[in-house]
Design a protein around this motif. Structure first.
Motif, short mmCIF file in Angstrom:
data_model
loop_
_atom_site.label_atom_id
_atom_site.label_comp_id
_atom_site.label_asym_id
_atom_site.label_seq_id
_atom_site.Cartn_x
_atom_site.Cartn_y
_atom_site.Cartn_z
N TRP A 114 0.84 -1.21 0.00
CA TRP A 114 0.00 0.00 0.00
C TRP A 114 0.86 1.25 0.00
CZ3 TRP A 114 -0.06 3.67 3.99
CH2 TRP A 114 -1.03 4.68 3.86
N ASP A 118 -3.59 5.47 -2.20
CA ASP A 118 -4.41 4.33 -2.62
C ASP A 118 -5.75 4.36 -1.88
OD1 ASP A 118 -2.30 3.44 -4.14
OD2 ASP A 118 -1.64 1.91 -2.71
N ARG A 171 -13.36 1.91 -7.24
CA ARG A 171 -12.85 2.04 -8.62
C ARG A 171 -13.69 3.03 -9.43
NH1 ARG A 171 -8.69 -0.92 -9.25
NH2 ARG A 171 -8.48 -3.07 -8.51
N THR A 175 -9.25 6.52 -10.26
CA THR A 175 -8.38 5.61 -11.00
C THR A 175 -7.25 5.10 -10.12
OG1 THR A 175 -7.04 7.49 -11.76
CG2 THR A 175 -8.87 6.76 -13.19
N ARG A 176 -7.27 5.48 -8.85
CA ARG A 176 -6.22 5.04 -7.93
C ARG A 176 -6.33 3.54 -7.65
NH1 ARG A 176 -6.98 9.08 -2.96
NH2 ARG A 176 -9.09 8.24 -3.20
N ARG A 177 -5.22 2.96 -7.21
CA ARG A 177 -5.25 1.55 -6.81
C ARG A 177 -6.17 1.38 -5.61
NH1 ARG A 177 0.38 -1.03 -5.70
NH2 ARG A 177 0.24 0.45 -3.97
N ALA A 179 -6.77 -0.90 -2.21
CA ALA A 179 -6.17 -1.84 -1.26
C ALA A 179 -7.23 -2.32 -0.29
CB ALA A 179 -5.04 -1.16 -0.50
N ALA A 199 -9.49 -6.32 -5.81
CA ALA A 199 -8.60 -5.24 -5.38
C ALA A 199 -7.21 -5.44 -5.97
CB ALA A 199 -8.52 -5.19 -3.86
N ASP A 200 -6.42 -4.37 -5.94
CA ASP A 200 -5.04 -4.47 -6.43
C ASP A 200 -4.14 -5.18 -5.44
OD1 ASP A 200 -5.07 -2.80 -8.99
OD2 ASP A 200 -6.04 -1.47 -7.56
N LEU A 201 -4.46 -5.05 -4.17
CA LEU A 201 -3.67 -5.73 -3.15
C LEU A 201 -4.53 -5.97 -1.92
CD1 LEU A 201 -2.65 -3.27 -0.92
CD2 LEU A 201 -1.48 -2.62 -3.02
#
Length: 229
Positions: A114, A118, A171, A175-177, A179, A199-201
């Motif tokens: 992270w 994010d 989302r 446009t950020r990731r 977490a 999720a991205d992470l």
């Protein structure tokens, strides 16, 4: 003095291993034996452990290994204490909400990759209990204050939004990731659902952090200091 860590109970091998490892860590920190009891699924129950302690004439300290003050903490555990007949039991608050627990969540987020900026979804197991939901919202606010980012509370089981819904909403806003901060003690079905939410992470469960054992040990120590000799 009997020291008892009370957990929910699970049939998942990883969950059983987690509570065993956590109890060992706390025992090592305290240089004393900590027993573990379960309010559901497994045994021994808190009633059984406390009854044995009462028979031995030992006062007892109980730390609930729960992240909020839901049904098991407010209703189930007091019923176990009463059923045991033990006359001298100190029950500490649930582990959360607390600043220490919020910092553990942040450490786990950082370990997962992270970065400030994010989007964050705090993924809890879920509950229909109003007090527990209030505690979870309090934790989300703490996390938001400490990270400087908005934190969306979501649920892997009971309640809405689901983790998947919260990730999708995050989302849609940016446009950020995204977490997912796991607000779970161990890997298992709820953790797997968080991983499938898109999720991205996803951060690791809280039991993977050594600070959790320190937090539990500090609860035992504080309660011991408060108990008259």
């Amino acid at each position: 003095m009997s020291r008892i860590l009370v957990a929910h109970g699970t049939r998942r091998p990883e969950g059983i291993a987690m509570i065993g490892d956590l109890t060992e860590q706390v025992s090592t920190l305290l240089n004393d034996t900590v027993q573990v009891g379960f309010v559901d699924v497994l045994g021994p129950t808190p009633t059984e452990i406390l009854a044995n302690a009462a028979a031995g004439g030992e006062p007892a300290i109980v730390v609930p290994a729960f992240l909020s003050r839901g049904y098991h903490v407010r209703t189930d555990l007091p019923a176990h204490v009463a059923a045991s007949g033990h006359p001298d039991v100190t029950v500490t608050p649930a582990l959360g909400p607390s600043p220490q627990l919020a910092m553990i969540v942040i450490d786990q987020l950082r370990e997962s990759g992270w970065r400030p900026g994010d989007s964050i979804v705090l993924a809890a197991a879920g509950t229909s209990d109003h007090a527990a939901r209030a505690d979870l919202r309090s934790t989300a606010r703490m996390l938001s204050a400490l990270t400087g980012s908005a934190v969306d509370l979501a649920f892997a089981a009971t309640g809405e939004p689901t983790v998947e819904q919260a990730v999708a909403r995050a989302r849609s806003r940016s446009t950020r990731r995204v977490a997912v901060a796991s607000y779970l003690l161990a890997e298992g079905m709820f953790f797997e659902r968080s991983h499938r939410a898109g999720a991205d992470l996803v951060s690791a469960p809280l039991s993977a952090h050594p600070g959790l054992a320190r937090l539990i040990a500090s609860r035992f120590q504080a309660a011991r200091t408060a108990v008259p000799a």
